[in-house]
Design an enzyme around this catalytic site. Structure first.
Site, PDB file in Angstrom:
ATOM      1  N   ILE A  72       8.464   6.895  16.906  1.00  0.00           N
ATOM      2  CA  ILE A  72       8.121   7.609  15.671  1.00  0.00           C
ATOM      3  C   ILE A  72       6.900   8.504  15.861  1.00  0.00           C
ATOM      4  O   ILE A  72       6.882   9.660  15.448  1.00  0.00           O
ATOM      5  CB  ILE A  72       7.865   6.602  14.508  1.00  0.00           C
ATOM      6  CG1 ILE A  72       9.022   5.620  14.362  1.00  0.00           C
ATOM      7  CG2 ILE A  72       7.555   7.348  13.210  1.00  0.00           C
ATOM      8  CD1 ILE A  72      10.307   6.243  13.842  1.00  0.00           C
ATOM      9  N   ASP A 112       4.942   0.508  12.095  1.00  0.00           N
ATOM     10  CA  ASP A 112       3.701  -0.070  11.564  1.00  0.00           C
ATOM     11  C   ASP A 112       3.497  -1.512  11.989  1.00  0.00           C
ATOM     12  O   ASP A 112       2.434  -2.077  11.708  1.00  0.00           O
ATOM     13  CB  ASP A 112       3.688   0.018  10.028  1.00  0.00           C
ATOM     14  CG  ASP A 112       3.478   1.437   9.561  1.00  0.00           C
ATOM     15  OD1 ASP A 112       3.596   1.697   8.355  1.00  0.00           O
ATOM     16  OD2 ASP A 112       3.225   2.308  10.412  1.00  0.00           O
ATOM     17  N   ARG A 114      -4.084  10.297   4.511  1.00  0.00           N
ATOM     18  CA  ARG A 114      -3.037  11.316   4.591  1.00  0.00           C
ATOM     19  C   ARG A 114      -2.245  11.389   3.301  1.00  0.00           C
ATOM     20  O   ARG A 114      -1.609  12.376   3.004  1.00  0.00           O
ATOM     21  CB  ARG A 114      -2.058  10.913   5.704  1.00  0.00           C
ATOM     22  CG  ARG A 114      -1.989  11.778   6.866  1.00  0.00           C
ATOM     23  CD  ARG A 114      -0.971  11.212   7.792  1.00  0.00           C
ATOM     24  NE  ARG A 114       0.355  11.560   7.362  1.00  0.00           N
ATOM     25  CZ  ARG A 114       0.859  12.777   7.536  1.00  0.00           C
ATOM     26  NH1 ARG A 114       0.119  13.714   8.066  1.00  0.00           N
ATOM     27  NH2 ARG A 114       2.072  13.063   7.167  1.00  0.00           N
ATOM     28  N   LYS A 151       0.856  -1.211   0.000  1.00  0.00           N
ATOM     29  CA  LYS A 151       0.000   0.000   0.000  1.00  0.00           C
ATOM     30  C   LYS A 151       0.882   1.247   0.000  1.00  0.00           C
ATOM     31  O   LYS A 151       0.658   2.177  -0.772  1.00  0.00           O
ATOM     32  CB  LYS A 151      -0.880  -0.001   1.242  1.00  0.00           C
ATOM     33  CG  LYS A 151      -1.477   1.353   1.589  1.00  0.00           C
ATOM     34  CD  LYS A 151      -2.349   1.337   2.807  1.00  0.00           C
ATOM     35  CE  LYS A 151      -1.642   1.580   4.099  1.00  0.00           C
ATOM     36  NZ  LYS A 151      -1.362   2.989   4.420  1.00  0.00           N
ATOM     37  N   ASN A 152       1.906   1.259   0.840  1.00  0.00           N
ATOM     38  CA  ASN A 152       2.706   2.477   1.017  1.00  0.00           C
ATOM     39  C   ASN A 152       3.733   2.701  -0.072  1.00  0.00           C
ATOM     40  O   ASN A 152       4.425   3.725  -0.070  1.00  0.00           O
ATOM     41  CB  ASN A 152       3.365   2.492   2.405  1.00  0.00           C
ATOM     42  CG  ASN A 152       2.323   2.729   3.495  1.00  0.00           C
ATOM     43  OD1 ASN A 152       1.184   3.088   3.191  1.00  0.00           O
ATOM     44  ND2 ASN A 152       2.690   2.507   4.724  1.00  0.00           N
ATOM     45  N   CYS A 201      -4.818   8.183   9.722  1.00  0.00           N
ATOM     46  CA  CYS A 201      -4.948   7.651  11.083  1.00  0.00           C
ATOM     47  C   CYS A 201      -4.730   8.761  12.123  1.00  0.00           C
ATOM     48  O   CYS A 201      -3.844   9.575  11.982  1.00  0.00           O
ATOM     49  CB  CYS A 201      -3.879   6.591  11.333  1.00  0.00           C
ATOM     50  SG  CYS A 201      -3.877   5.291  10.139  1.00  0.00           S
ATOM     51  N   ARG A 243       0.562  14.485  13.108  1.00  0.00           N
ATOM     52  CA  ARG A 243       1.102  14.055  11.814  1.00  0.00           C
ATOM     53  C   ARG A 243       1.491  15.338  11.048  1.00  0.00           C
ATOM     54  O   ARG A 243       0.750  15.821  10.225  1.00  0.00           O
ATOM     55  CB  ARG A 243       0.075  13.236  11.040  1.00  0.00           C
ATOM     56  CG  ARG A 243      -0.470  12.054  11.822  1.00  0.00           C
ATOM     57  CD  ARG A 243       0.560  10.944  11.967  1.00  0.00           C
ATOM     58  NE  ARG A 243       0.969  10.389  10.704  1.00  0.00           N
ATOM     59  CZ  ARG A 243       0.289   9.427  10.064  1.00  0.00           C
ATOM     60  NH1 ARG A 243      -0.844   9.004  10.554  1.00  0.00           N
ATOM     61  NH2 ARG A 243       0.737   8.943   8.928  1.00  0.00           N
ATOM     62  N   ARG A 258      -8.535  -0.387   5.013  1.00  0.00           N
ATOM     63  CA  ARG A 258      -7.737   0.676   4.384  1.00  0.00           C
ATOM     64  C   ARG A 258      -6.396   0.129   3.921  1.00  0.00           C
ATOM     65  O   ARG A 258      -5.816   0.600   2.958  1.00  0.00           O
ATOM     66  CB  ARG A 258      -7.506   1.821   5.388  1.00  0.00           C
ATOM     67  CG  ARG A 258      -8.716   2.706   5.624  1.00  0.00           C
ATOM     68  CD  ARG A 258      -8.358   3.865   6.557  1.00  0.00           C
ATOM     69  NE  ARG A 258      -7.135   4.487   6.123  1.00  0.00           N
ATOM     70  CZ  ARG A 258      -6.206   4.945   6.977  1.00  0.00           C
ATOM     71  NH1 ARG A 258      -6.371   4.842   8.275  1.00  0.00           N
ATOM     72  NH2 ARG A 258      -5.103   5.511   6.524  1.00  0.00           N
ATOM     73  N   ILE A 262       3.455  18.055   8.562  1.00  0.00           N
ATOM     74  CA  ILE A 262       4.031  17.995   7.206  1.00  0.00           C
ATOM     75  C   ILE A 262       4.941  19.206   6.967  1.00  0.00           C
ATOM     76  O   ILE A 262       5.168  19.622   5.832  1.00  0.00           O
ATOM     77  CB  ILE A 262       2.915  17.962   6.129  1.00  0.00           C
ATOM     78  CG1 ILE A 262       1.951  19.139   6.300  1.00  0.00           C
ATOM     79  CG2 ILE A 262       2.168  16.644   6.124  1.00  0.00           C
ATOM     80  CD1 ILE A 262       0.997  19.289   5.130  1.00  0.00           C
TER      81      ILE A 262
HETATM   82  C1  EPZ Z   1       4.557   6.912   6.402  1.00  0.00           C
HETATM   83  O1  EPZ Z   1       3.797   7.957   6.991  1.00  0.00           O
HETATM   84  C2  EPZ Z   1       3.613   5.726   6.293  1.00  0.00           C
HETATM   85  N1  EPZ Z   1       2.483   6.092   5.420  1.00  0.00           N
HETATM   86  C3  EPZ Z   1       3.091   5.353   7.681  1.00  0.00           C
HETATM   87  O2  EPZ Z   1       2.287   4.179   7.540  1.00  0.00           O
HETATM   88  C4  EPZ Z   1       4.290   5.014   8.572  1.00  0.00           C
HETATM   89  O3  EPZ Z   1       3.839   4.753   9.873  1.00  0.00           O
HETATM   90  C5  EPZ Z   1       5.266   6.213   8.599  1.00  0.00           C
HETATM   91  O4  EPZ Z   1       5.655   6.546   7.259  1.00  0.00           O
HETATM   92  C6  EPZ Z   1       6.526   5.908   9.403  1.00  0.00           C
HETATM   93  O5  EPZ Z   1       7.182   4.806   8.835  1.00  0.00           O
HETATM   94  C7  EPZ Z   1       2.669   6.104   4.077  1.00  0.00           C
HETATM   95  O6  EPZ Z   1       3.754   5.826   3.579  1.00  0.00           O
HETATM   96  C8  EPZ Z   1       1.481   6.484   3.256  1.00  0.00           C
HETATM   97  P1  EPZ Z   1       6.641  10.276   8.447  1.00  0.00           P
HETATM   98  P2  EPZ Z   1       4.373   9.476   7.000  1.00  0.00           P
HETATM   99  O7  EPZ Z   1       6.526  11.524   7.649  1.00  0.00           O
HETATM  100  O8  EPZ Z   1       5.242   9.690   5.830  1.00  0.00           O
HETATM  101  C9  EPZ Z   1       7.183  13.552  11.894  1.00  0.00           C
HETATM  102  C10 EPZ Z   1       0.355   2.863   7.774  1.00  0.00           C
HETATM  103  O9  EPZ Z   1      -0.135   2.323   8.763  1.00  0.00           O
HETATM  104  N2  EPZ Z   1       7.160  14.502  10.767  1.00  0.00           N
HETATM  105  O10 EPZ Z   1       7.768   9.338   8.156  1.00  0.00           O
HETATM  106  O11 EPZ Z   1       3.213  10.369   7.219  1.00  0.00           O
HETATM  107  C11 EPZ Z   1       5.836  12.890  12.051  1.00  0.00           C
HETATM  108  O12 EPZ Z   1       5.027  13.691  12.884  1.00  0.00           O
HETATM  109  C12 EPZ Z   1       0.879   4.279   7.882  1.00  0.00           C
HETATM  110  O13 EPZ Z   1       0.477   2.328   6.646  1.00  0.00           O
HETATM  111  C13 EPZ Z   1       7.316  15.860  11.028  1.00  0.00           C
HETATM  112  O14 EPZ Z   1       7.507  16.291  12.167  1.00  0.00           O
HETATM  113  O15 EPZ Z   1       5.278   9.452   8.304  1.00  0.00           O
HETATM  114  C14 EPZ Z   1       6.171  11.560  12.672  1.00  0.00           C
HETATM  115  O16 EPZ Z   1       6.307  11.724  14.063  1.00  0.00           O
HETATM  116  C15 EPZ Z   1       0.639   4.858   9.267  1.00  0.00           C
HETATM  117  N3  EPZ Z   1       7.257  16.730   9.978  1.00  0.00           N
HETATM  118  C16 EPZ Z   1       7.541  11.211  12.081  1.00  0.00           C
HETATM  119  O17 EPZ Z   1       8.083  12.455  11.579  1.00  0.00           O
HETATM  120  C17 EPZ Z   1       7.054  16.310   8.683  1.00  0.00           C
HETATM  121  O18 EPZ Z   1       7.009  17.149   7.762  1.00  0.00           O
HETATM  122  C18 EPZ Z   1       7.505  10.205  10.924  1.00  0.00           C
HETATM  123  O19 EPZ Z   1       6.588  10.678   9.994  1.00  0.00           O
HETATM  124  C19 EPZ Z   1       6.894  14.940   8.456  1.00  0.00           C
HETATM  125  C20 EPZ Z   1       6.952  14.045   9.506  1.00  0.00           C
END
Ligand code: EPZ
Length: 436
Positions: free
Chosen positions: A345, A323, A111, A41-42, A135, A140, A415, A142
């Protein structure tokens, strides 16, 4: 690549019927046999967003037809894509951008809609995407996505619940991510493929899904080096062409069934996997005494009577994936002693603990760590799920618990897991959807 057959944009999947899905499980049945793993999915979600970078058709194979993928495909349809979903395949093209607006509902459901920002800015110079949903697992943010895109020349502001971004032509930059971000890396990677000049991204995420996206972008003609490393160099092109791409297997789905195989009495062959994507989980399970045989694309796992407890900390790839944290926590309720799982994380990813305790587990949350008492006797109960991976953890709990477990709001499971009730039924589980 043959031009996309002009077909109507995919109709918006009807989620209403999904919202009140309830799953019923009678636990204690031994799980035996083969389970085939679907595409990731990801990986599929950013790769669908990459379709916006070209006017030509992209064909995807081994696509998991899960709700988040259908939502993303529908979002592409809303902004002008033409395409069709086949049997675990998608053919789609974005010849022209019909509307830069990704609707509230679409963006709220997943997201991943934030992944449209980079490609739309790169190809069209304009994007309007609702603030990301997905979720509710802690904050979360960006900000790294937006900071990088602004450095590339985008003007970004909020308009009601939308992020509006504009630019003339993105410029290549040197940017080190302040923190590891999977979709942040993917967003800026995609933006850089059409930017003017060269982009050097530092502290990139190393997840296999990022590498698979880079493989697709290269198949589309992008000039990218450093794949699989923390520093990626992208030389901007004026345009990208069509491609055909097979999505990598879903390591989180595979890890979920591998964990299920560890329960006493189970004997499961997990087929169609990339073993090296799950090195950290294999190390933990083997350290607990699990009997796992690994071959080219298969795990064979035989559930043991007793497994040792574990001390686990989630971290970015190649560390133990957040995850799989909830799913492993369910297994640890059956270990022979007390385990500790530290979530580094996300700041609020223990929703499953309270629900597992309703089954009879004894899990205490101490700050960022779950302390899990072993040898818990689990008995069926009525549970509610809140996020995708917590719902998988509750299903695993229901498979262990004596008697009947009901899991409400199971839309979350659909999902990210393709046909999970069917796959578990084929392994001998007594699981069914009792309300659709
Ligand atoms: C991806 O989410 C995955 N989703 C998530 O899987 C997964 O849990 C996550 O990576 C961590 O491995 C997809 O790929 C669609 P991050 P993402 O940006 O990219 C902080 C599932 O169950 N952060 O790596 O949204 C953030 O708050 C989902 O399949 C910032 O502070 O996660 C978090 O604490 C759930 N600023 C950490 O970094 C930013 O601009 C990791 O977030 C971006 C992130």
């Amino acid at each position: 690549m043959p031009a996309a057959r002009a077909v109507e944009p995919v109709a918006r999947p009807n989620f209403h019927h999904m919202q009140n899905i309830t799953i019923s499980i009678r636990g204690g049945k031994p799980l035996r046999g083969n389970v085939a793993i679907s595409g990731a999915k990801n990986a599929t979600l950013p790769e669908l967003a990459a379709v916006c970078l070209s006017a030509e058709t992209i064909e995807f194979l081994n696509v998991p037809l899960v709700e988040d993928v259908k939502v993303m495909h529908a979002a592409l349809g809303e902004i002008g894509a033409q395409g069709e979903i086949g049997d675990n395949s998608i053919r789609v093209a974005m010849p022209v951008l019909r509307s830069p607006l990704v609707s509230l509902q679409t963006a709220r459901t997943t997201r991943a809609s934030v992944l449209l920002l980079g490609p739309l800015l790169a190809r069209h110079g304009y994007a309007k995407v609702s603030f990301p949903g997905g979720c509710p697992i802690g904050e979360r943010k960006i900000n790294f996505h937006l900071q990088g895109l602004e450095r590339m020349g985008a003007e970004i502001h909020a308009e009601d619940e939308y992020i509006v971004a504009r630019c003339r032509r993105l410029k290549g930059i040197e940017y080190d991510f302040p923190g590891k971000t999977v979709t942040g890396t993917e967003n800026l990677l995609m933006a850089a493929t059409l930017a003017e000049g060269t982009t050097v991204l530092g502290n990139c995420a190393l997840e296999p899904e990022v590498t698979d996206l880079i493989d697709l972008l290269k198949e589309m003609g992008a000039d990218i080096s450093g794949s699989g490393s923390e520093t990626i160099v992208v030389r901007g092109q004026t345009g990208l062409h069509g491609a055909s791409h097979r999505v990598i297997p879903d390591r989180i789905e595979a890890g979920t069934y591998l964990i299920a195989g560890c329960f006493a009495g189970n004997d499961i062959h997990v087929l169609g996997v990339e073993p090296e994507h799950l090195g950290s989980l294999l190390e933990i399970l083997r350290g607990m005494g699990a009997d796992i045989t690994v071959s080219a694309r298969e795990f064979h796992i035989k559930g043991g009577k007793s497994l040792a407890p574990a001390e686990v900390t989630t971290s970015p790839y190649p560390g133990f994936p957040t995850d799989l944290q909830a799913q492993l926590t369910t297994l640890l309720t059956q270990a022979s002693g007390v385990s500790r799982v530290r979530e580094t994380i996300f700041n609020d990813r223990f929703h499953h603990a309270g629900e597992l305790n309703r089954l009879g587990a004894e899990i205490k949350i101490e700050g960022d760590t779950a302390v899990i008492k072993g040898q818990a006797r689990l008995r069926g109960a009525a549970l509610k799920t809140t996020d995708l991976r917590a719902s998988a953890a509750l299903v695993l709990g229901g498979l262990i618990a004596e008697g009947k477990t009901i899991i409400q709001n199971s839309y979350q499971l659909f999902r990210g897991y393709e046909n999970m009730p069917d796959k578990l039924q084929k392994l001998g589980a007594d699981i069914k959807i009792i309300q659709g």
